[in-house]
Design an enzyme around this catalytic site. Structure first.
Site, short mmCIF file in Angstrom:
data_model
loop_
_atom_site.label_atom_id
_atom_site.label_comp_id
_atom_site.label_asym_id
_atom_site.label_seq_id
_atom_site.Cartn_x
_atom_site.Cartn_y
_atom_site.Cartn_z
N GLU A 12 0.85 -1.20 0.00
CA GLU A 12 0.00 0.00 0.00
C GLU A 12 0.88 1.24 0.00
O GLU A 12 1.83 1.35 0.79
CB GLU A 12 -0.92 -0.03 1.22
CG GLU A 12 -1.60 1.28 1.55
CD GLU A 12 -2.45 1.79 0.41
OE1 GLU A 12 -2.29 2.97 0.06
OE2 GLU A 12 -3.27 1.01 -0.13
N GLN A 13 0.54 2.21 -0.89
CA GLN A 13 1.41 3.36 -1.04
C GLN A 13 1.38 4.33 0.13
O GLN A 13 2.37 5.00 0.42
CB GLN A 13 1.09 4.09 -2.34
CG GLN A 13 -0.33 4.59 -2.46
CD GLN A 13 -0.62 5.12 -3.87
OE1 GLN A 13 0.25 5.67 -4.51
NE2 GLN A 13 -1.84 4.92 -4.33
N ARG A 86 -16.01 4.92 3.97
CA ARG A 86 -14.88 4.23 3.33
C ARG A 86 -13.85 3.76 4.35
O ARG A 86 -13.27 2.68 4.21
CB ARG A 86 -14.22 5.16 2.31
CG ARG A 86 -15.04 5.36 1.05
CD ARG A 86 -14.41 6.39 0.13
NE ARG A 86 -15.24 6.62 -1.04
CZ ARG A 86 -15.09 6.01 -2.21
NH1 ARG A 86 -14.12 5.13 -2.37
NH2 ARG A 86 -15.89 6.26 -3.22
N TYR A 192 -26.58 10.67 2.25
CA TYR A 192 -27.06 9.45 2.91
C TYR A 192 -26.22 9.25 4.17
O TYR A 192 -25.14 9.81 4.32
CB TYR A 192 -26.96 8.23 1.99
CG TYR A 192 -25.62 8.01 1.33
CD1 TYR A 192 -24.59 7.34 2.00
CD2 TYR A 192 -25.37 8.46 0.04
CE1 TYR A 192 -23.36 7.13 1.39
CE2 TYR A 192 -24.15 8.25 -0.58
CZ TYR A 192 -23.15 7.59 0.10
OH TYR A 192 -21.92 7.39 -0.49
N ASP A 270 -10.07 1.00 -10.54
CA ASP A 270 -9.87 2.28 -11.23
C ASP A 270 -8.61 2.29 -12.08
O ASP A 270 -8.47 3.15 -12.96
CB ASP A 270 -9.81 3.42 -10.22
CG ASP A 270 -11.18 3.88 -9.76
OD1 ASP A 270 -12.17 3.34 -10.26
OD2 ASP A 270 -11.24 4.79 -8.91
#
Length: 394
Positions: A12-13, A86, A192, A270
């Protein structure tokens, strides 16, 4: 991929896990996969299950359409529809990975393909080798650049203000646990609840002529957002005034890639099919990618690594491309100026203002939600192949 018998290391960067982004929608096509991975109980603890999704007119709040979510999702598609933060989702997923497999602060700088191995080089000077490399490193993917050359993403002409508001600050507004999309000329405003209902997440999109960079973390200005939405419904003003920190996020897109794989390297999410957020499918499609990729890797050694990755691409590219196109279409539909086209759109939507099921209202969304990536026919696989230990970098 671990469940498929692979040895997986995640590089992970970013140096530490943090509050990444804001809200995210997990539709049944993704939640059924996360549930199958044993994450159902953890998801239920942090998610909000919305009762419905609705569209409203930008100025007077008139309801244009309603579609049932909640129990209708389980009944029609066999899996729930969730709203989550997230950061909460990231913690659940990363927590399911053995700690020694997760390496933070390792940003990819390049890669070299050898005969049967791929060497990944990092900015800190270190390197690793693996049988398979998966570039899941976003729209500005370094892995994609190494495979197919540098190419700048295309600015969509849309910029989003985003933020989360503690629920007690907007309790007087009486907002229900549903997803609401306020559509108006040149913009829209979605909100939401997330984090078990403790926060209201909002994404407010406007049209803008130019932008130079794409980042989740550019600071925005509440006064600027209020100015843009000055003539919109007062409820939106109240939400914007209640936020502590607002971020400004430019939305970028890419042309369809001719290929997602090369040798022992594949792209995911992505990195190969960035999606505008107007179908709420960006993360869901990346989760589907992972399920199909794992199934294809199970077919090794009946297939070579290269052929397994090509099969993954052949299965995933048509679906992801179709959903990309639907999201681009919504970018126009949501922002119609007041006039004949807008009135025709509202008239079509009015037929569903009573709150019908998604399956009855939207064939496209029904197609998306009903899909089960684990049922894709990926080819022969033997018990020995499933048990095979394959080094995998992602």
């Amino acid at each position: 991929m671990q469940r498929a018998g692979c040895i997986v290391d995640v590089y992970e960067q970013v140096p530490v896990k943090g509050e990444v982004g804001a809200g995210i929608q997990i539709s049944p096509n993704a939640s059924r996969l996360l549930n199958a991975y044993g994450l159902a109980q953890q998801l239920e603890a942090i998610a909000v299950t919305p009762s419905m999704t609705e569209a409203r007119r930008w100025d007077d709040g008139r309801i244009l359409s309603r579609e049932q979510l909640g129990p209708a999702m389980e009944r029609d598609f066999g899996a729930p529809y969730y709203h989550v933060h997230r950061a909460d989702l990231l913690n659940i997923i990363s927590g399911a990975i053995p700690r020694h497999c997760l390496h933070m602060g390792r940003r990819c700088a390049g890669l070299v393909q050898h005969d049967n191995r791929v060497e990944v080089q990092f900015e800190d000077g270190s390197s690793v080798e693996a049988d398979v490399v998966v570039g899941a490193d976003g729209i500005h993917s370094a892995v994609r650049r190494e495979l197919f050359g540098a190419e700048q993403p295309r600015f969509s002409g849309h910029v989003a203000y985003r933020g989360v508001v503690p629920v007690e600050r907007i309790a007087h507004l009486g907002i229900e646990r549903k997803s609401t999309n306020w559509m108006g000329p040149g913009g829209h405003f979605v909100h939401y609840f997330v984090s078990g209902g403790r926060y209201l997440n909002f994404v407010a999109v406007i049209e803008q002529a130019a932008w130079q960079r794409e980042s989740w973390n550019d600071r925005g200005d509440v006064a600027e957002a209020l100015q843009y939405y000055a003539d919109w419904h007062p409820q939106l003003h109240a939400i914007l005034r209640a936020v502590d920190d607002i971020y400004k996020w430019a939305l970028f897109d890419r042309n369809r890639l001719p290929a997602w794989t090369l040798g022992g390297v594949a792209l995911l999410g992505d990195a190969c099919h960035p999606m505008l957020p107007y179908m709420a499918q960006g993360a869901a499609q990346a989760i589907e990618d992972g399920a199909v990729l794992a199934a294809c890797l199970r077919s090794v050694p009946d297939l070579s690594v290269e052929d397994a990755l090509k099969r993954y691409e052949a299965i995933r590219k048509p679906r992801a491309s179709e959903i990309q196109a639907l999201a681009r279409r919504n970018a126009q539909t949501f922002h119609l100026p007041d006039g004949p086209e807008q009135q025709a759109r509202d008239g079509r939507m009015a037929a569903h203002a009573g709150g019908r099921d998604v399956a009855a209202v939207s064939p496209a969304r029904s197609m998306i939600f009903a899909y089960d990536a684990m049922q894709e026919p990926v080819g022969p696989a033997t018990g020995d192949a499933i048990a095979k230990r394959m080094d995998l970098w992602t």
